[in-house]
Scaffold this motif. Structure first.
Motif, PDB file in Angstrom:
ATOM      1  N   UNK A  40      20.000  41.908  40.858  1.00  0.00           N
ATOM      2  CA  UNK A  40      20.342  41.934  42.037  1.00  0.00           C
ATOM      3  C   UNK A  40      20.992  40.491  42.508  1.00  0.00           C
ATOM      4  N   UNK A  41      20.534  39.571  42.026  1.00  0.00           N
ATOM      5  CA  UNK A  41      21.077  38.459  42.119  1.00  0.00           C
ATOM      6  C   UNK A  41      22.289  38.365  41.571  1.00  0.00           C
ATOM      7  N   UNK A  42      22.477  39.002  40.502  1.00  0.00           N
ATOM      8  CA  UNK A  42      23.825  38.905  39.641  1.00  0.00           C
ATOM      9  C   UNK A  42      24.711  39.625  40.536  1.00  0.00           C
ATOM     10  N   UNK A  43      24.351  40.840  41.188  1.00  0.00           N
ATOM     11  CA  UNK A  43      25.371  41.602  41.968  1.00  0.00           C
ATOM     12  C   UNK A  43      25.910  40.713  43.137  1.00  0.00           C
ATOM     13  N   UNK A  44      24.996  39.864  44.086  1.00  0.00           N
ATOM     14  CA  UNK A  44      25.400  39.221  45.070  1.00  0.00           C
ATOM     15  C   UNK A  44      26.130  38.008  44.589  1.00  0.00           C
ATOM     16  N   UNK A  45      25.712  37.278  43.285  1.00  0.00           N
ATOM     17  CA  UNK A  45      26.647  36.302  43.047  1.00  0.00           C
ATOM     18  C   UNK A  45      27.867  36.803  42.653  1.00  0.00           C
ATOM     19  N   UNK A  46      28.074  37.853  42.098  1.00  0.00           N
ATOM     20  CA  UNK A  46      29.512  38.229  41.392  1.00  0.00           C
ATOM     21  C   UNK A  46      30.236  38.381  42.795  1.00  0.00           C
ATOM     22  N   UNK A  47      29.589  39.324  43.986  1.00  0.00           N
ATOM     23  CA  UNK A  47      30.450  39.786  44.898  1.00  0.00           C
ATOM     24  C   UNK A  47      30.962  38.527  45.406  1.00  0.00           C
ATOM     25  N   UNK A  48      30.193  37.484  45.421  1.00  0.00           N
ATOM     26  CA  UNK A  48      30.658  36.138  46.258  1.00  0.00           C
ATOM     27  C   UNK A  48      31.837  35.401  45.502  1.00  0.00           C
ATOM     28  N   UNK A  49      31.614  35.123  44.125  1.00  0.00           N
ATOM     29  CA  UNK A  49      32.341  34.409  43.444  1.00  0.00           C
ATOM     30  C   UNK A  49      33.795  35.030  43.074  1.00  0.00           C
ATOM     31  N   UNK A  50      33.628  36.419  42.920  1.00  0.00           N
ATOM     32  CA  UNK A  50      34.811  37.433  42.573  1.00  0.00           C
ATOM     33  C   UNK A  50      35.611  37.734  44.069  1.00  0.00           C
ATOM     34  N   UNK A  70      29.613  32.887  33.829  1.00  0.00           N
ATOM     35  CA  UNK A  70      28.174  32.307  33.348  1.00  0.00           C
ATOM     36  C   UNK A  70      27.234  32.776  34.074  1.00  0.00           C
ATOM     37  N   UNK A  71      27.341  32.935  35.273  1.00  0.00           N
ATOM     38  CA  UNK A  71      26.310  33.667  36.032  1.00  0.00           C
ATOM     39  C   UNK A  71      25.963  35.117  35.495  1.00  0.00           C
ATOM     40  N   UNK A  72      27.116  35.851  35.357  1.00  0.00           N
ATOM     41  CA  UNK A  72      26.780  37.187  35.005  1.00  0.00           C
ATOM     42  C   UNK A  72      26.168  37.496  33.653  1.00  0.00           C
ATOM     43  N   UNK A  73      26.547  36.457  32.630  1.00  0.00           N
ATOM     44  CA  UNK A  73      25.852  36.319  31.259  1.00  0.00           C
ATOM     45  C   UNK A  73      24.441  35.973  31.166  1.00  0.00           C
ATOM     46  N   UNK A  74      23.969  35.148  32.310  1.00  0.00           N
ATOM     47  CA  UNK A  74      22.680  34.658  32.249  1.00  0.00           C
ATOM     48  C   UNK A  74      21.643  35.536  33.059  1.00  0.00           C
ATOM     49  N   UNK A  75      22.109  35.942  34.157  1.00  0.00           N
ATOM     50  CA  UNK A  75      20.996  36.498  35.210  1.00  0.00           C
ATOM     51  C   UNK A  75      20.203  37.481  34.690  1.00  0.00           C
ATOM     52  N   UNK A  76      20.587  38.485  34.035  1.00  0.00           N
ATOM     53  CA  UNK A  76      19.982  39.615  33.558  1.00  0.00           C
ATOM     54  C   UNK A  76      18.753  39.027  32.712  1.00  0.00           C
TER      55      UNK A  76
END
Length: 490
Positions: free
Chosen positions: A171-181, A343-349
């Motif tokens: 869930x944190x990955x989805x939010x972070x990617x949405x904000x970053x991308x 980096x966020x996408x690779x590490x969060x899960x």
């Protein structure tokens, strides 16, 4: 006597049969699927759908602002409200909607969020003036707050303790990617078509999300009499959050007026005192003060604010570094900046899974160590080299590692009846962190520029990266502080 007994048994069997039929009628279409051990991931996927979409729309608009300025024949000062008013609506409603979901049910509130977001997006795309676009962005922000207020709480209720950190990580990955991308996606869409496409694209995506919510989210309607909703507390808190977000985003810019900023800060302080007074008297409270007094709870939310402030201070300053110092094009700058969300996408899960199996405190601390090293690396390497991009990558890894472990700590320590409001507060802390980061990045560049002079702007930018590193170190120190004896937070 026997005849009456047989008749009574027959009536009882008939009643049980009717109850069974009624239960079957109220079953979800795919309830058997989500009740399997792996069924939790369908719920997590649905929540990630909404989390990504709501977060994406918080940042996707930035790249379209110049075109909106031309389309509505206005100034940049006014068009920036298209971005700001969405964040104000999001911040103002998110905690109240989290509490309402505890009272009404998370499934209906989350599904409603998709509906409101779809309608708001379609109306934004059809806007005929700046005033209409701003009004519809408020509606869109309300829909986003319905989604974000419930995302973490739905996952916490659905996931067992052994997999909760990993689930919250997605869930944190989805939010972070949405904000970053968001800026990258917005740039592509506005390049190939009109700015209206960045809103219209949400309609088919939102419809898919709504169908997914109807199929997979478990029923959780509350039975019996519902407690009274603390409307006065909700309104005061909304005022407090809106004023705070406005001050963080606009109060420290060169165009701001110090008198107005001082008045708004005074309003925020008074609203805070009034909210605490109301919540001590309210029964039930919107946000139980006793819950916020728990060190693990308020410290977890404070470090969440700091971690996202690191991320957004970097994402604000680095594009200016690329364009103004390195002389790169905006397109290339946006592409290089994706090192952070990668980096966020690779590490969060993986961080979520590691937090479940090892230690949530240690994984959270590791995340802030990585973020501090990454930010310091941006200071150390003065040109856009692989080492500079590695610094960006480490910042993304750090925030991606910290977030799921920290969120799992907070949610594990939260009683079941307060999951909704706890999830809303966590998402609010992310929104506040974004405002703090943008303010810290912008103000630090201005202060260092004034200190070093216009001839050494590059050094001013580099020193602002040290400010981000310092924020990460503060979050690290707070994370490692003893925070009570609760085993849930370990």
């Amino acid at each position: 006597m026997g005849h009456r007994r047989r008749r009574g048994l027959a009536k009882g069997d008939a009643g049980m049969e009717r109850a069974t039929l009624a239960q079957r009628e109220h079953r979800l279409p795919l309830e058997d699927v989500i009740q399997r051990p792996s069924g939790m991931w369908f719920i997590v996927g649905t929540v990630c759908f909404g989390a990504f979409m709501a977060a994406l729309d918080a940042s996707i608009i930035s790249i379209a602002l110049p075109k909106l300025e031309q389309a509505f024949h206005t100034t940049m000062n006014r068009i920036e409200w298209v971005s700001l008013i969405y964040l104000l609506a999001l911040a103002g409603c998110i905690v109240a909607f989290g509490r309402l979901s505890d009272l009404i049910g998370r499934r209906p509130m989350y599904t409603l969020g998709f509906g409101v977001f779809i309608v708001g997006s379609a109306l934004c795309g059809a806007s005929w003036s700046l005033a209409s676009l701003l009004a519809f962005r408020v509606l869109q922000g309300i829909g986003a707050s319905l989604l974000q207020a419930n995302s973490v709480s739905i996952i916490t209720a659905a996931a067992d303790a052994e997999r909760r950190g990993q689930a919250i990580g997605f869930q944190a990955l989805a939010q972070g990617l949405g904000l970053s991308l968001g800026p990258l996606v917005g740039g592509v869409l506005t390049h190939i078509a009109s700015w209206r496409l960045i809103f219209y694209i949400n309609v088919p995506v939102g419809i898919l999300g709504t169908l997914s919510a109807l199929l997979f989210l478990p029923r959780d309607r509350r039975e019996g009499p519902r407690p009274r909703f603390d409307l006065v507390g909700a309104l005061v808190l909304a005022c407090l959050l809106i004023v705070t977000m406005y001050v963080l985003k606009e109060g420290f810019t060169p165009e701001s007026r110090p008198t107005i900023t001082a008045v708004l800060l005074a309003v925020a302080v008074l609203a805070t005192a009034l909210f605490i007074f109301i919540e001590r008297k309210a029964d039930p409270a919107l946000v139980p003060i006793s819950y916020l007094r728990e060190p693990l709870i308020w410290m977890g939310n404070l470090t969440s604010v700091l971690s996202f402030s690191v991320m957004y201070a970097i994402t604000l300053v680095v594009p200016y570094w690329f364009v103004h110092i390195e002389g790169l094009s905006s397109a290339k700058a946006g592409l290089l900046l994706t090192a952070l969300p990668v980096g966020m996408a690779l590490c969060t899960p993986f961080a979520g899974r590691l937090a479940d199996r090892w230690s949530k405190v240690k994984v959270s601390a590791l995340g802030m160590v990585l973020a501090a090293i990454g930010a310091a690396g941006l200071f150390a390497f003065t040109r856009t080299t692989p080492a500079f991009l590695a610094g960006l990558f480490l910042v993304g890894c750090g925030v991606g590692t910290f977030t799921p472990a920290n969120n799992a700590r907070v949610m594990n320590a939260t009683p079941g009846p307060h999951l909704g409001v706890a999830g809303g507060i966590l998402n609010m802390s992310r929104t506040l962190g974004m405002g703090v980061g943008v303010t810290a990045g912008g103000v630090s560049v201005e202060l260092f520029t004034a200190a070093f002079g216009a001839h050494d702007v590059a050094l001013a930018y580099r020193c602002s990266f040290l400010v981000a590193a310092a924020l990460a170190l503060i979050a690290l120190g707070l994370t490692l502080l003893p925070q009570g004896r609760s085993q849930a937070g370990k």
